[in-house]
Design a protein around this motif. Sequence first.
Motif, PDB file in Angstrom:
ATOM      1  N   LEU A  95      25.037  25.938  65.694  1.00  0.00           N
ATOM      2  CA  LEU A  95      25.778  24.682  65.529  1.00  0.00           C
ATOM      3  C   LEU A  95      24.977  23.483  66.010  1.00  0.00           C
ATOM      4  O   LEU A  95      24.966  22.438  65.369  1.00  0.00           O
ATOM      5  CB  LEU A  95      27.058  24.816  66.351  1.00  0.00           C
ATOM      6  CG  LEU A  95      28.128  23.789  66.159  1.00  0.00           C
ATOM      7  CD1 LEU A  95      28.908  24.168  64.944  1.00  0.00           C
ATOM      8  CD2 LEU A  95      29.038  23.785  67.355  1.00  0.00           C
TER       9      LEU A  95
ATOM     10  N   SER B 241      30.448  39.972  72.328  1.00  0.00           N
ATOM     11  CA  SER B 241      31.214  38.819  71.850  1.00  0.00           C
ATOM     12  C   SER B 241      30.684  37.538  72.491  1.00  0.00           C
ATOM     13  O   SER B 241      30.569  36.507  71.825  1.00  0.00           O
ATOM     14  CB  SER B 241      32.703  38.998  72.129  1.00  0.00           C
ATOM     15  OG  SER B 241      32.929  39.053  73.503  1.00  0.00           O
ATOM     16  N   LEU B 242      30.313  37.608  73.777  1.00  0.00           N
ATOM     17  CA  LEU B 242      29.721  36.424  74.414  1.00  0.00           C
ATOM     18  C   LEU B 242      28.430  36.021  73.703  1.00  0.00           C
ATOM     19  O   LEU B 242      28.185  34.842  73.443  1.00  0.00           O
ATOM     20  CB  LEU B 242      29.422  36.705  75.892  1.00  0.00           C
ATOM     21  CG  LEU B 242      30.583  36.593  76.850  1.00  0.00           C
ATOM     22  CD1 LEU B 242      30.145  36.946  78.262  1.00  0.00           C
ATOM     23  CD2 LEU B 242      31.145  35.181  76.832  1.00  0.00           C
TER      24      LEU B 242
ATOM     25  N   TYR C 128      30.013  27.381  63.619  1.00  0.00           N
ATOM     26  CA  TYR C 128      31.379  27.396  64.174  1.00  0.00           C
ATOM     27  C   TYR C 128      32.063  28.723  63.876  1.00  0.00           C
ATOM     28  O   TYR C 128      32.730  29.313  64.734  1.00  0.00           O
ATOM     29  CB  TYR C 128      32.159  26.220  63.600  1.00  0.00           C
ATOM     30  CG  TYR C 128      33.641  26.283  63.810  1.00  0.00           C
ATOM     31  CD1 TYR C 128      34.187  26.079  65.074  1.00  0.00           C
ATOM     32  CD2 TYR C 128      34.502  26.551  62.754  1.00  0.00           C
ATOM     33  CE1 TYR C 128      35.556  26.142  65.275  1.00  0.00           C
ATOM     34  CE2 TYR C 128      35.860  26.607  62.940  1.00  0.00           C
ATOM     35  CZ  TYR C 128      36.385  26.405  64.198  1.00  0.00           C
ATOM     36  OH  TYR C 128      37.727  26.480  64.394  1.00  0.00           O
TER      37      TYR C 128
ATOM     38  N   VAL D  78      29.177  34.290  70.510  1.00  0.00           N
ATOM     39  CA  VAL D  78      29.630  32.913  70.748  1.00  0.00           C
ATOM     40  C   VAL D  78      28.429  32.011  71.025  1.00  0.00           C
ATOM     41  O   VAL D  78      28.289  30.923  70.451  1.00  0.00           O
ATOM     42  CB  VAL D  78      30.627  32.854  71.921  1.00  0.00           C
ATOM     43  CG1 VAL D  78      30.893  31.422  72.330  1.00  0.00           C
ATOM     44  CG2 VAL D  78      31.927  33.532  71.547  1.00  0.00           C
TER      45      VAL D  78
ATOM     46  N   MET E  16      30.789  31.562  65.986  1.00  0.00           N
ATOM     47  CA  MET E  16      31.426  31.450  67.303  1.00  0.00           C
ATOM     48  C   MET E  16      32.820  32.047  67.283  1.00  0.00           C
ATOM     49  O   MET E  16      33.217  32.826  68.149  1.00  0.00           O
ATOM     50  CB  MET E  16      31.579  29.964  67.642  1.00  0.00           C
ATOM     51  CG  MET E  16      30.758  29.494  68.783  1.00  0.00           C
ATOM     52  SD  MET E  16      31.104  27.763  69.020  1.00  0.00           S
ATOM     53  CE  MET E  16      32.261  27.861  70.350  1.00  0.00           C
ATOM     54  N   GLU E  17      33.564  31.659  66.251  1.00  0.00           N
ATOM     55  CA  GLU E  17      34.938  32.118  66.109  1.00  0.00           C
ATOM     56  C   GLU E  17      34.984  33.648  65.975  1.00  0.00           C
ATOM     57  O   GLU E  17      35.861  34.299  66.540  1.00  0.00           O
ATOM     58  CB  GLU E  17      35.523  31.446  64.865  1.00  0.00           C
ATOM     59  CG  GLU E  17      37.002  31.319  64.857  1.00  0.00           C
ATOM     60  CD  GLU E  17      37.512  30.317  65.850  1.00  0.00           C
ATOM     61  OE1 GLU E  17      37.139  29.150  65.729  1.00  0.00           O
ATOM     62  OE2 GLU E  17      38.278  30.706  66.745  1.00  0.00           O
TER      63      GLU E  17
ATOM     64  N   ILE F  37      34.658  35.170  69.345  1.00  0.00           N
ATOM     65  CA  ILE F  37      35.923  35.106  70.080  1.00  0.00           C
ATOM     66  C   ILE F  37      36.897  36.153  69.543  1.00  0.00           C
ATOM     67  O   ILE F  37      37.612  36.817  70.288  1.00  0.00           O
ATOM     68  CB  ILE F  37      36.523  33.687  69.982  1.00  0.00           C
ATOM     69  CG1 ILE F  37      35.582  32.694  70.659  1.00  0.00           C
ATOM     70  CG2 ILE F  37      37.885  33.641  70.638  1.00  0.00           C
ATOM     71  CD1 ILE F  37      36.016  31.265  70.508  1.00  0.00           C
TER      72      ILE F  37
END
Lengths: 472, 218
Positions: free
Chosen positions: B141, B130-131, B154, B134, B157-158, B161
Motif C-alpha cells: 500500500l 496473518s500478521l 488494502y 497484514v 491486509m484485509e 486480518i
Amino acid sequence: MLFAIVAVPFFSGMLMFLPFSKPVRLWFVLGAAFAHLVFCGCFWRSMPCSEFNEFLTLDPLGLIVLSIISGVFCLIAVYAIGYYVHEQRSNRTFCACLLFLLASMTLVTLCNHLGLLWVALASTTLFAAPLISFHRCPESLEATWKYLLVCSVGVALALMGTFFLAFAGHEVQTLFLSDIINGKILLSGRWLKLAVIFMSVGYGCKMGLAPMHSWKPAAYGQATGMVAALMSSVVTLCSFLAFCRIGQICAKSGLSDFYSSLLFIMGGLSLVIAPVLILGEGGLKRVLAYSSVENMGILVLGLGFGGLGVFAALFHMVNNALSKAVMFLTAGSIAQKYGSTRVSHVRGVVHAYPVTGVFLLIGLFAGTGMFPFATFHSELMVINAAIISRHYGLAALFVASLSLMFIGMTRIIFEMSQGPATAPVLAKQENFWMNVAIALPVLALVILGLWMPAPLEIMLRKAAGLLTPGVV
Amino acid sequence: MMTTWINASCILVVFLALSILASYRMAGMIHLFAAQSLVVGLVPLFLRQFSLSQNDLMIVAITIVSKSFITPNILFWAIRHVPTRAEVKPLIGIGASLLVSALLIAVAFWVAASLQLPGLSKSNLVLPCSLAAVLLGFMLLVTRTRAISQVVGYLVMENGIFLFALSLFDAMPILIEMGILLDVFVAVFIMAIVVNHINEEFSRQPMTLVRSKMGENT
C-alpha cells in the motif's frame, strides 16, 4: 424504537433513487431529519430498552452523541435547501449518501457489540467518500482517494484490534460491551493492551488525530461546505464515541493509566502539529480542517485526564460540533458566492455580504473559544482538569496551542472579511435558509455559554460517570 | 492431519502475498490476490475438519465468492480502459521491497512468539502468518504509486486480518461476520468507482496520482 431510528433514514435513502425532482428530494431529506430528531427527543423523555439480543442499546453517552448528530443533520438539511437554489447538478447520490450516512452514524451510537460498532463506523467512511467528490475534479478525486484509503486502512487496523480484544477473554470470548464492562469476563493484560493500541490508532485515523491527520485538510478542503460541516462535527464524533467505549473497557480492566498515556501522545501531537501547519495555509476550509485536528486533540486529552476532564471533553464535544457547523457552513456559503474560499480570491466579505461576513467573524470567535460562546467554558474546563490532575506541561502546551491557533485563524479570516470587496462570481444574494441554518447553532452556542440546561447537565454527568466510575 | 493443512494454507497466504509484492503487472497481481482469497476462504474447512454447520458453510461460500470471484472482477472492470498495465515507478524497487518483506515476516514471527493464543489454537502459524500478511499488504500500500495496486495492498491486509478472524469463528456472531464482509466488499466497490473516475480525469497521465498543490474549487 431503536431499530426504527436507524431504519427511517436508511429507507429514506433508498427512496432517493426514485425519479423525484431536486426540491422534492431535499424536502424529503429534511422530513427524514425531523423524524430522526423527534425520535431522539422521545429518547430523552424515556430511555428505550435494548433490542436485537442486546446488539442495540442506548446509554447516556450514546444518547448525547445521537442528539448532536440529529441536530446537526437537521441544520444541514435546512442549509441544503438554500444551497441547491444555485446548484445545477443532480442531487440523487448526494441526498442518498447523506441519509445513509445518517443511518450508519445512528447505528454507531446504538452499538453494544464492538464488532457491530466496527461495521457501523467503517460504513460511515464509505458513505462519506462519495460526498467528498461532489465537484468531480482531479483535486477532489485525489482528496476522496486519500480519505477512502487512509480511513479504510485505519479502520482495518481497528478491526484487528477488535479481534485482539475478543482474544483477550480468558474463558469466554465476547465482544458485547455490557458483558465486558459488567465484569462477566476476565481479560488478559497483554492481548488487551495490544487491542487498545490497535483500536486507538485505527479509530484515531478515522477521527483525524495528529500523526494520522493527513487526509483531513485535503478532504475538508475539497468537500462542499455542508459535507465538511457534517464530517467535522459529527462523523468525527462517532470515532470519538469509539474512543469512549475503549475508555470504558480500560477503566473496567484497570488499564486507565496506560490508555491515558496513549491519549496524551495522540492529543499532544495534535495540539503541536495543527498550529504549526495552519500558518502556511491560504484556504479557509483547509485552515478549519487544522482547527478540527486541534479540537480532536482537545477531546482525547480531556478523556485522558479523567475525572472532570471527561465531563469537559463531553461538553466540548457538543460545543465543537456546533462551532464546526457554524464555521464550515459559513465557508460553504462563501464558496458558493465567490466560487472559492482561498484568501487570494475572497476579500471584504463583510462589505459585500454583511450577514455572511458577521457569521464568518462569529465562527472565528466561537471556534477559537472566546466568551460568551460555550467553547470558552469547555476549553477552560479542560485546562482546569489538566491542572487538577497535575499535568502542568500539557496544560501549558494546551494554552500555547490555543493561542497560536487563534493567531493562525485570525490572520486568514480577518483578511477575508475586511478590505476592499472583491466582486462575487456566482450567487449575488444572501440566502434565507442558509443563514437560518448558520444562525441556529450560533444561538445554541451562546445559550450554552451562558446557561447550562439541567437535563443536559444531568445527562453529561451520567455519561461521564460511565467512563470514570465513582468519580462524578 | 488437519494441522498440516492449516499450516500449509497459512504459509501459502504469506507466499502469495510475497508474489503479489514481486509482480509488476496489474493483471497478475489481481489473479494472485484471487488465489490468496481462495486459500483464506478455505481455512475454516480445515479448522472445523470438514464438519461444518450450515452457518459456517454459508460464511465459507460467501467469503470465497465475494473475495475471490466478484472482487477481482470489479478490479478488472476499474482498469479496463488503462493502456499500460504495469507498475510505474514504485517508491522502492521490487528487489528492495522483497528484502524489506523478508524483514517484515521475521518481525511478524518475532511478535507472534511473544503472544500466546489462549487455548483454542489448532496451529501456531495462524497468528504469525496473518500478521505477516497484514504487514506485507501495508508495505504494498505505501510503496506503490498506482491506485489499483494500493487497493490490492488494502485487500491483502484485509485477507491477513480475515485469516486471523477465522480462527475466532465462535466469538463472532454470523451477522457481524457478514457485516464485515459486506463493508469490505462495498469499500472495494467504491474504490473501484473512484479509480475509474481517476482514470477518466487523469487520462493523459498514467494512473499515478499527481501531487499537486491542493486548491479550492467550485
